[in-house]
Write an enzyme that holds these catalytic residues in place. Structure first.
Site, PDB file in Angstrom:
ATOM      1  CG  LEU A  68      32.747  22.637  34.027  1.00  0.00           C
ATOM      2  CD1 LEU A  68      32.885  23.125  32.749  1.00  0.00           C
ATOM      3  CD2 LEU A  68      33.167  23.765  34.766  1.00  0.00           C
ATOM      4  N   GLY A  71      23.082  17.620  34.259  1.00  0.00           N
ATOM      5  CA  GLY A  71      21.761  17.831  33.900  1.00  0.00           C
ATOM      6  C   GLY A  71      21.419  16.448  34.047  1.00  0.00           C
ATOM      7  CB  SER A  72      18.058  15.122  32.200  1.00  0.00           C
ATOM      8  OG  SER A  72      18.304  15.572  31.334  1.00  0.00           O
ATOM      9  CG  PHE A  73      20.357  13.431  28.292  1.00  0.00           C
ATOM     10  CD1 PHE A  73      18.891  13.051  28.867  1.00  0.00           C
ATOM     11  CD2 PHE A  73      20.409  14.428  27.369  1.00  0.00           C
ATOM     12  CE1 PHE A  73      17.883  13.132  28.380  1.00  0.00           C
ATOM     13  CE2 PHE A  73      18.811  14.652  26.623  1.00  0.00           C
ATOM     14  CZ  PHE A  73      17.664  14.017  27.132  1.00  0.00           C
ATOM     15  N   GLY A  74      23.442  13.419  31.615  1.00  0.00           N
ATOM     16  CA  GLY A  74      24.643  12.653  32.166  1.00  0.00           C
ATOM     17  C   GLY A  74      25.441  14.346  32.488  1.00  0.00           C
ATOM     18  CE  LYS A  75      28.656  12.677  37.558  1.00  0.00           C
ATOM     19  NZ  LYS A  75      29.323  12.179  38.668  1.00  0.00           N
ATOM     20  CB  VAL A  76      29.420  19.169  31.524  1.00  0.00           C
ATOM     21  CG1 VAL A  76      29.938  20.026  31.117  1.00  0.00           C
ATOM     22  CG2 VAL A  76      27.558  19.173  30.366  1.00  0.00           C
ATOM     23  CG  ASP A 184      14.534  26.152  26.360  1.00  0.00           C
ATOM     24  OD1 ASP A 184      13.945  26.759  26.436  1.00  0.00           O
ATOM     25  OD2 ASP A 184      15.664  25.348  26.646  1.00  0.00           O
TER      26      ASP A 184
END
EC number: 2.7.11.1
Length: 698
Positions: A68, A71-76, A184
């Site tokens: 999907l 991001g900065s930490f990993g994937k979705v 945020d």
């Protein structure tokens, strides 16, 4: 598949243990004590293997379909749970990317908060699967974004914008009730499910609110950030989310941002002054609500309670979002603990709870191939498992039915609780034939610059009805059904012009500088009353008086824990090879026998004082020998009071000194927790003595 997995697990463990014993049988028989010393060493080797097999079983319960996003930490990734057939989102976080403590803390906060929150308009965290290399969060799947929806359809009609705003605000209110502030909020973090229902996501920047504490970190998107956030001032938390909700409501109704400028300092200046324009065609009720939410002074800004009482907000408010909302107070299930039957519907009768629990367990038993007794045994175990993961997913659907629609207990099991919630966009989805649109202009013209608007405004100003009645709508308010690619691109550019300036706004720029002169501020009425001591001193003079008063009362300073980390580089640059204290002592000809811990050190924050107050010293100085043994005996549980003193700037030239009790110290040196202290009078007694000492002349 799953029962075979358990058989493989048992087989693997038996082979592993026999494989360890096989070399021992070939060797000469060692002494008995050596055998006993060697056998326990093989047992811990089975535990990691067993945990790894269970983790692989839990991961194998999901079938990954596609990615999907990243991001900065990993994937979705989008996945389907094999047992229930329900779509979920797998947020896979690589541990090697969590290189700093701040990144790891952000992930831990998101996991902790999502496990706590259970609301129909907040993304649910079903479970967490941890491996040596990754952290996998199994989340509720919502396929759309409010940002993309606005880009595709443009500004919304009043009814549809109200519906989105109602869902968002009630979810934010639920977070605040659980002492969590999002910080945020923006259309990119508001997801939409298949029925166009809002789901708040991304709690990585959130913070827990505690009584008496203020936040200062500048985070979030600059266009949606409140003035106190971009200015680096202290804020409690809820008022920041209220400001962001007001900006989002403006975007829903207008299709563009209220505060927008390509130059960051100019943008900050507009936000700090609260300068924005409301179109003349905006509904009067929505315009008044936005004006109350976008107030620069957070003290005068509307609260969640004020917004809930607003007539524009209460119009067509769904029943499940009306107060009270005790149905949403359930805080989820801990997979490391046993699952009880009453967790599925805490407010329902016992018979209904048992019925719902049986429906969930029967569905898991049929789809996963387990016996019902095996399912019950796994639910009562104090460890995570694939059965518990499936139970939580099915359980959420049942809870949504019970919480929002009590009559859903009589409906078929497969009915979705959100299908009955109508979408305001569906009523306006009829297509019409329109002529080809010309190229959309990138130049924005204020409505007040048009001659017709100006003439109408002057006439109404002479009549004295500028703010009372809206003017005639000169622009066609019919929303276009189809939008060209140029319009979509322009809307996307307007809604996030500073997508790279997301975090740490205080590091990106300093105080906003005024680019052009703005209307002079209105004269504020003087405060007629206040609590404390009136003083005309400057803030540093006031702090000097406080330091002197604390010294007379026998208070001692607590070393600042952040001093070394904040001032280590400054001391190294200023002193060269040695410290400033060493060179100063050497110039005076003093010896180095003085304890370095006894040297005076400035605090990291000069406006924040942390002291330890010995209660016996106060009695000797202020009460002398007037105390009786009975009174001394009453004060024996606490031997010292820890006090935080901080000065705030309320307005320009107006300051407030805040006293906060940070704990009571016992005779054994233990600091009592807040819940262990049942009376506020010891703290109030100390604060009163400090105020009386400040009122006295030197």
């Amino acid at each position: 598949m799953a029962p075979r997995g358990f058989e493989d697990e048992e087989l693997t463990i038996s082979l592993s243990s026999s494989h360890v014993r096989r070399p021992q049988q070939q060797q000469p028989p060692p002494p008995t004590q050596q055998q006993h010393a060697h056998q326990p060493g093989s047992r811990p080797a089975d535990a990691p293997l067993k945990e790894r097999i269970k983790t692989e079983q839990r991961i194998g319960a999901y079938k990954v379909l596609r990615t999907l996003g990243e991001g900065s930490f990993g994937k979705v990734k989008l996945a389907i749970h094999n047992g229930t057939g329900q779509q979920v989102a797998l947020k896979i976080i690589a541990r090697k990317k969590l290189i700093s403590r701040d990144m790891a803390g952000r992930v831990e906060r998101e996991i902790e908060y999502l496990q706590l929150l259970r609301h129909p308009h907040i993304i649910k965290l079903y479970t967490v699967i941890k491996t040596p290399n990754e952290i996998i969060m199994v989340l509720e799947y919502a396929g759309g974004e409010l940002f993309d929806y606005i880009v595709q359809h443009g500004r919304m009609k009043e009814a549809e914008a109200r519906r989105f705003f109602q869902q968002m605000l009630c979810a934010v209110e639920y977070c605040h009730r659980h002492k969590i502030v999002h910080r945020d909020l923006k259309p990119e973090n508001l997801l939409l499910d298949e029925n166009l229902n809002v789901k708040i996501a991304d709690f990585g920047l959130s913070n827990i609110m505690t009584d008496g504490n203020f936040l200062k970190t500048s985070c979030g998107s600059p266009n949606y950030a409140a003035p106190e956030v971009i200015g680096g001032k202290l804020y409690a938390g809820p008022e920041v989310d209220v400001w962001s909700c007001g900006v989002i409501l403006y975007v829903l109704l207008v299709g563009r941002l209220p505060f927008d400028d390509e130059h960051i300092p100019s943008l900050f200046a507009k936000i700090a002054k609260g300068t924005y324009s409301i179109p003349q065609w905006m509904p009067l009720g929505a315009a008044n609500l936005i004006k109350k939410m976008l107030v620069v002074n957070p003290v005068h800004r509307a609260t969640i309670e004020d917004i809930r009482a607003d007539p524009w907000f209460t119009t067509e408010l769904p029943v499940y979002l009306q107060l009270p909302v005790e149905e949403f107070f359930n805080t989820g299930v801990d997979p490391n603990k046993a699952i009880q039957k009453n967790d599925i519907a805490p407010n329902a009768p016992e018979k209904v709870q048992e019925r719902l629990h049986n429906e969930v367990t029967e569905k898991i038993s049929k789809t996963m191939g387990y016996g019902k007794n095996d399912v019950e045994e796994a639910l009562q175990a104090s460890e995570p498992s694939a059965i518990k993961d499936a139970y939580m997913i099915v359980r959420e659907n049942k809870m949504m039915q019970v919480n929002q629609h009590p009559e859903a207990l009589l409906e078929p099991e497969g009915s979705s609780p959100m299908l009955s919630m109508s979408s305001a966009r569906s009523a306006t989805s009829t297509t019409t034939t329109t002529a080809p649109r010309p190229y959309v202009s990138k130049v924005g013209i204020l409505p007040s610059s048009l001659p017709a608007y100006h003439k109408d405004y002057v006439e109404r100003e002479k009549a004295g009805s500028v703010n009372n009645s809206p003017p005639q709508v000169l622009i066609n308010d019919e929303l276009p059904v189809t939008r060209t690619d140029a319009e979509k691109e322009e809307t996307s550019r307007r809604l996030r012009p500073h997508s790279r300036s997301q975090l740490r706004l205080d590091e990106a720029n300093t105080r906003p500088q005024g680019m052009t002169p703005i209307n002079p501020p209105k004269k504020t009425k003087p405060v007629r009353w206040q609590f404390g001591i009136r003083s005309r001193n400057s803030p540093w003079e006031a702090l000097l008086c406080i330091h002197k008063a604390l010294h007379k009362l026998g208070a001692t300073y607590i070393p600042d824990e952040d001093y070394e980390s904040r001032h280590a580089e400054e001391r190294a640059e200023a002193s060269g090879n040695g410290s400033f204290a060493d060179s100063y002592d050497g110039s005076r000809g003093s010896t180095t026998s003085i304890d370095p811990m006894k040297r005076y050190r400035l605090p990291a924050d000069p406006w924040h004082i942390n002291v330890r107050w010995d209660t016996s010293a106060i009695k000797k100085k202020l009460q002398g020998s007037a105390d009786t043994p009975d009174k001394r005996q009453a004060h024996e549980p606490f031997v010292a009071l820890h006090l935080d003193i901080q000065i705030y700037e309320m307005e320009h030239g107006v300051y407030l000194v805040d006293f906060k009790c940070s704990g009571y110290e016992t005779a054994t040196g233990r600091l009592l927790e807040e819940k262990e202290v049942t009376s506020p009078f010891p703290f109030l007694d100390m604060a009163a003595k400090l105020i009386m000492q400040l009122a006295e002349a030197d």
